[in-house]
Design an enzyme around this catalytic site. Structure first.
Site, PDB file in Angstrom:
ATOM      1  N   SER A 282      12.934 -40.990  12.835  1.00  0.00           N
ATOM      2  CA  SER A 282      12.665 -42.376  12.462  1.00  0.00           C
ATOM      3  C   SER A 282      13.912 -43.248  12.497  1.00  0.00           C
ATOM      4  O   SER A 282      14.192 -44.294  12.537  1.00  0.00           O
ATOM      5  CB  SER A 282      12.138 -42.188  11.025  1.00  0.00           C
ATOM      6  OG  SER A 282      13.036 -41.355  10.191  1.00  0.00           O
TER       7      SER A 282
ATOM      8  N   LYS B 260      12.130 -49.271  11.758  1.00  0.00           N
ATOM      9  CA  LYS B 260      12.042 -50.145  10.846  1.00  0.00           C
ATOM     10  C   LYS B 260      11.943 -51.703  11.311  1.00  0.00           C
ATOM     11  O   LYS B 260      11.326 -52.528  10.977  1.00  0.00           O
ATOM     12  CB  LYS B 260      13.014 -50.433   9.611  1.00  0.00           C
ATOM     13  CG  LYS B 260      13.099 -49.230   8.908  1.00  0.00           C
ATOM     14  CD  LYS B 260      12.225 -49.667   7.458  1.00  0.00           C
ATOM     15  CE  LYS B 260      12.370 -48.322   6.644  1.00  0.00           C
ATOM     16  NZ  LYS B 260      11.476 -48.482   5.344  1.00  0.00           N
TER      17      LYS B 260
END
Lengths: 330, 330
Positions: B304, B53
């Site tokens: 992720s 992110k």
């Protein structure tokens, strides 16, 4: 090779180089800021078989092969990473491995050892495993002791040696102490590559035989397997050989079980690495040592392995310890 | 920048290079042997703040700064990694960040966001968080949406782009789908660097709004937050912008909760990395895709993130799933 010299680590390193990973170093900005010092981790959990143990096993079998004394089969007993290490090393050299594993070992470790192509014999007890090994030795198999072996000690020391060669300007090195193979090798590595570095061993308080042995000047043997969560250091006793190196360390830290759990959670959270409680334990010693320091220090921590059973994961995470941030203030 | 072009990822990559880690690739010999294929993992769990992110947040703030439209404060709402990402990026650029986090978020995530220097406002609900953000925007703060933003999409795509630049000859790329920012960026990265690669999204069956949106040709919005263990993809709906990219994917895999737990355990065991259930989920899709393949394939999986609360660790390890080895046979 009766005694191990620092220079033997260079021979070991060259010998095993093609068979192992040169593992990376990690650090956490958050941790360094919280402590006000630099802590650098050697990630032997990312080693093949998930632990530093492959270094010693590989060095032993390769050295015996060079000497012409490696037979057609090897044997070992272990409930942990040494089992996989010997199995893996034997397969690499095309020799048969028979590994005796006490039935208490986790199914995943037994499966992993079998996956390396070894014959795994699950025994009722450690005593039966030892007797079975003796029988195989009498028939000509080569026995690989988990720590009381100069080639094993030299091999294990190459983990710390690599980190020092890779530029870690360590003021102190911390590692866990079970039978003393890793600690002996780590001490030798510092003599070779950074003699000014202090070397400290960490041991669970409930399995403090190594520390007590050093204090007593003779081997203190535990009467039964200590059920510490640090399952890599449940060894009952060090050997005369490893004791001779342990006596030269700068000190021991005895660690409580809840400290081991605390650091298992925090190192997992900070480094995003799966590491065994056995090596997370070292951080309790690191913090106590840093509390006595007046200048900014660099510490090297040998993360010895990352093989954790589901049961141990459950024990680590039973209570949330992540709400209490690490610091040097107790 | 209304639409995102593949070339925008190169701009994003150059822009954020000095602020992020170029994360390493991992693979497991054991897994590759078990599956008969190569699975390569991009370890964004080792990214700063523990998740990809940061790429999107960093790209957004840097781009706005270049354009001269970055104000003196930014705001965001998130219960997850986007909160830390915006806080971290804002601190790097010396602007104030106000992050609204619903009270259900874990204490460790709130603490981590505060540790990045952000003002954290814990709100009773997501609705209140959204209203508070609207008020700040009206006062001139720059809002960073977690996925419905071209700079965020371009930034997230740089994770896949790096892996392809680093030589992964992927036949297929798998990533998790929440709001669709990572998937959109991943699809764009393959168009740029490996157009022959298939791209698949994985989604929890109980949070399958993205797949249903693609099937319906319009946004399908969940009525309430789905309590999947894959807490990174609890988003209620994709956006028009991300839907336009999701419609170009090669397919979706809907994954059961017990499959997510199974692969969370196994990837942790095989890779020795701490990875969120959200990205472990992708492996269920990988296995189903590989079952349809007749030749040896190379798959790229975007891991992720690695931020896991103690509670989620407990849920992952409640039952031992390590006794059943991964294979292509169900």
């Amino acid at each position: 090779m009766s005694d191990v010299l620092p220079e033997d680590l260079l021979t070991a390193q060259a010998r095993i180089a093609l068979f192992i990973h040169r593992t990376p170093l990690f650090q956490s900005d958050t941790l360094n800021k919280a402590l006000g010092h630099s802590v650098i981790f050697k990630a032997e959990n990312l080693q093949k078989i998930g632990a530093f143990k492959l270094r010693g096993a590989m060095n032993t079998l390769l050295a015996l092969k060079e000497e012409g004394t490696l037979g057609r089969s090897v044997c070992a007993f272990s409930s942990g990473n040494h089992a996989q290490a010997v199995a893996y090393a034997a397969r690499e050299l095309g020799v048969k491995a028979t590994i005796f594993i006490p039935k208490q070992a986790s199914a995943v470790k037994i499966a992993a050892t079998r996956a390396c192509g070894a014959d795994v014999v699950v025994t009722e007890s450690r005593q039966i495993a030892e007797a079975s090994v003796a029988e195989l030795i009498s028939k000509g198999a080569t026995f690989v002791h988990p720590y009381d072996n100069p080639y094993v000690i030299a091999g294990q020391g190459t983990a710390c040696l690599e980190a020092l060669q890779d530029g870690v300007e360590a003021d102190a090195v911390f590692a866990p102490c079970g039978g003393g193979g890793l600690m002996s090798g780590t001490w030798l590595a510092t003599r070779l590559a950074r003699p000014q570095a202090k070397v400290y061993a960490c041991e669970p308080k409930m399995a403090n035989d190594a520390h007590r042995s050093v204090q007593a000047g003779e081997i203190v043997r535990l009467s039964e397997t200590p059920m510490t969560i640090a399952d890599g250091v449940r060894t009952l006793a060090v050997s005369s050989r490893t004791l001779s190196y342990l006596q030269r360390l700068d000190g021991f830290y005895e660690v409580e079980e809840d400290e081991i759990v605390y650091w298992s959670q925090w190192l997992s959270h900070l480094l995003k690495l799966v590491i065994e409680p056995t090596c997370a334990m070292s951080m309790a010693g690191v913090v106590r040592w840093l509390q006595t320091q007046t200048e900014r220090k660099t510490v090297l921590v040998i993360l010895s392995g990352g093989n954790i059973s589901a049961e141990t994961h459950q024990a680590i995470w039973a209570l949330d310890r992540l709400s209490l941030l690490p610091s040097l203030i107790e």
